[in-house]
Design a protein around this motif. Structure first.
Motif, mmCIF file in Angstrom:
data_model
loop_
_atom_site.group_PDB
_atom_site.id
_atom_site.type_symbol
_atom_site.label_atom_id
_atom_site.label_comp_id
_atom_site.label_asym_id
_atom_site.label_seq_id
_atom_site.Cartn_x
_atom_site.Cartn_y
_atom_site.Cartn_z
ATOM 1 N N LEU A 1 0.837 -1.193 0.000
ATOM 2 C CA LEU A 1 0.000 0.000 0.000
ATOM 3 C C LEU A 1 0.873 1.245 0.000
ATOM 4 O O LEU A 1 1.752 1.393 0.851
ATOM 5 N N HIS A 2 0.609 2.149 -0.936
ATOM 6 C CA HIS A 2 1.410 3.362 -1.088
ATOM 7 C C HIS A 2 0.552 4.593 -0.817
ATOM 8 O O HIS A 2 -0.489 4.773 -1.463
ATOM 9 N N SER A 3 0.990 5.415 0.121
ATOM 10 C CA SER A 3 0.357 6.684 0.475
ATOM 11 C C SER A 3 -0.713 6.464 1.536
ATOM 12 O O SER A 3 -1.212 5.347 1.747
ATOM 13 N N SER A 4 -1.067 7.561 2.204
ATOM 14 C CA SER A 4 -1.987 7.479 3.340
ATOM 15 C C SER A 4 -3.374 6.985 2.939
ATOM 16 O O SER A 4 -3.993 6.215 3.668
ATOM 17 N N LYS A 5 -3.870 7.438 1.770
ATOM 18 C CA LYS A 5 -5.221 7.026 1.377
ATOM 19 C C LYS A 5 -5.276 5.534 1.058
ATOM 20 O O LYS A 5 -6.189 4.829 1.510
ATOM 21 N N ALA A 6 -4.317 5.033 0.310
ATOM 22 C CA ALA A 6 -4.273 3.594 0.054
ATOM 23 C C ALA A 6 -4.042 2.834 1.348
ATOM 24 O O ALA A 6 -4.583 1.735 1.540
ATOM 25 N N GLY A 7 -3.239 3.402 2.249
ATOM 26 C CA GLY A 7 -3.016 2.766 3.541
ATOM 27 C C GLY A 7 -4.288 2.671 4.363
ATOM 28 O O GLY A 7 -4.494 1.689 5.089
ATOM 29 N N LEU A 8 -5.131 3.680 4.271
ATOM 30 C CA LEU A 8 -6.410 3.669 4.989
ATOM 31 C C LEU A 8 -7.349 2.631 4.403
ATOM 32 O O LEU A 8 -7.801 1.706 5.097
ATOM 33 N N ALA A 9 -7.636 2.738 3.114
ATOM 34 C CA ALA A 9 -8.600 1.824 2.483
ATOM 35 C C ALA A 9 -8.072 0.391 2.459
ATOM 36 O O ALA A 9 -8.822 -0.563 2.709
ATOM 37 N N GLY A 10 -6.773 0.230 2.177
ATOM 38 C CA GLY A 10 -6.219 -1.113 2.058
ATOM 39 C C GLY A 10 -6.204 -1.868 3.365
ATOM 40 O O GLY A 10 -6.559 -3.061 3.420
#
Length: 362
Positions: free
Chosen positions: A86-95
């Motif tokens: 997961l790359h970046s905060s948004k992908a980290g949140l959703a992923g």
């Protein structure tokens, strides 16, 4: 090995890192998929025949995050990867909400969300990162500063620092005069700034410093490469003929080559690619002392206190007025890029982390 990369940013630094990793891992014989919104990254991946899956997602969290997470959960279940990166905060949140520890998960913030947030949003971001640590098998930080920022706030996930890298075979020192001819730039002392035109990237701070630079180097030129939400406002307020607003340009190598000095006036970074690309091109760098900058630049330029506009102006003017100093720092930067920040080294480090993580999971 099957790995899925998930990213929300599809342009600039994060997208470039994802592209490099995806291609490098495919060359290892892995099955590589990338889930991301439409944009430059998806187009480049398709050109290179890397599997891309449409994952529409906005940059910021909000009500739409629920649907984004559900869509990602279905996509990951269908792909059935050995690991998810997961790359970046948004992908980290959703992923991490989608996976919840069901598959080996790497999270790479590329700059923590709480480093740019304020007030209640910052507190919520810190609380989330602490909570989501339970669903993060491997944290990948791009600089010592980024890792320290997480540790200082109690994020104790197993972590490794893997500095960003650049292709030092593609980016090389080349003729400054020839690059200026190709771009139609005058043969004059030239500072170049590459980046999205937004508050985080700080072009307004460089524009505030520019009159002091001109006072010492009257013939100097400033070239701003990039586009973004603040361009129209900042361009209108800084309409000096010595400043050239170039806009977005997909291939920036010629701009580095054309520069006498490359400037990074950012307010925050994880580890910016711009200094690394400039150093690979044999150009000196002037930057504010934000995340990862001192670690990347070293003695290949000047790192000045964050937000100190007079210090930024002095450092830029000194190098525009002294070509020998700029050239010497450029040579130093090239050596640093080759030894410390080549993308092949980065790809190997990440591949080792993934193999170790998946091996433990199996």
């Amino acid at each position: 090995m099957r790995i899925v990369h998930v990213t929300q940013p599809v342009e600039a630094g994060v997208a470039a890192v994802v592209l490099e990793l995806a291609v490098a891992q495919r060359e290892l014989g892995w099955r590589v998929d990338v889930a991301c919104p439409p944009g430059w990254l998806a187009d480049r991946l398709r050109e290179l025949r890397v599997a891309v899956h449409d994952w529409p997602a906005s940059r910021s969290p909000g009500p739409a995050t629920v649907a984004e997470t559900a869509r990602l959960r279905r996509l990951l279940a269908a792909l059935d990867p050995d690991a998810v990166h997961l790359h970046s905060s948004k992908a980290g949140l959703a992923g991490r909400l989608a996976l919840r520890g069901t598959r080996p998960t790497l999270f790479q913030p590329h700059l923590w969300s709480f480093q740019t947030a304020r007030g209640a949003l910052r507190r919520a971001s810190v609380a989330w990162e602490r909570y989501a640590a339970r669903w993060t098998d491997q944290l990948v930080c791009v600089s010592d500063d980024e890792l320290r920022a997480g540790r200082d706030l109690g994020i104790t996930t197993p972590a490794e620092v893997v500095c960003n890298g650049v292709d030092t075979s593609a980016l090389r020192p080349r003729s400054r005069v020839a690059a200026r001819v190709r771009l139609g730039l005058p043969d004059a002392p030239t500072a170049v700034c590459v980046g999205r035109v937004a508050p985080l990237k700080g072009q307004d701070q460089l524009l505030a410093a520019w009159p002091s630079v001109l006072a010492r180097v009257p013939g100097a030129r400033l070239v701003l490469v990039g586009d973004g939400p603040m361009r129209a406002r900042w361009e209108a307020s800084a309409g000096h003929p010595s400043v050239r607003w170039w806009g977005h340009h997909a291939a920036v190598a010629d701009f580095y080559t054309a520069a006498d000095v490359v400037v990074l006036p950012s307010r925050a970074e994880g580890m910016a690619l711009v200094p690394l690309e400039a150093m690979a091109s044999g150009r000196t760098v002037v930057a504010f002392d934000v995340g990862g900058v001192r670690q990347s630049v070293g003695d290949a330029g000047a790192v000045v206190p964050a937000g100190d506009v007079p210090a930024l102006a002095d450092a830029v003017a000194t190098r525009l007025a002294d070509p020998l100093l700029a050239a010497d720092e450029g040579l130093t930067g090239r050596r640093r890029a080759e030894v410390l920040f080549d993308s092949v080294r980065v790809g190997d480090q990440v591949a080792t982390l993934v193999e170790k993580l998946v091996g433990c999971g199996r």
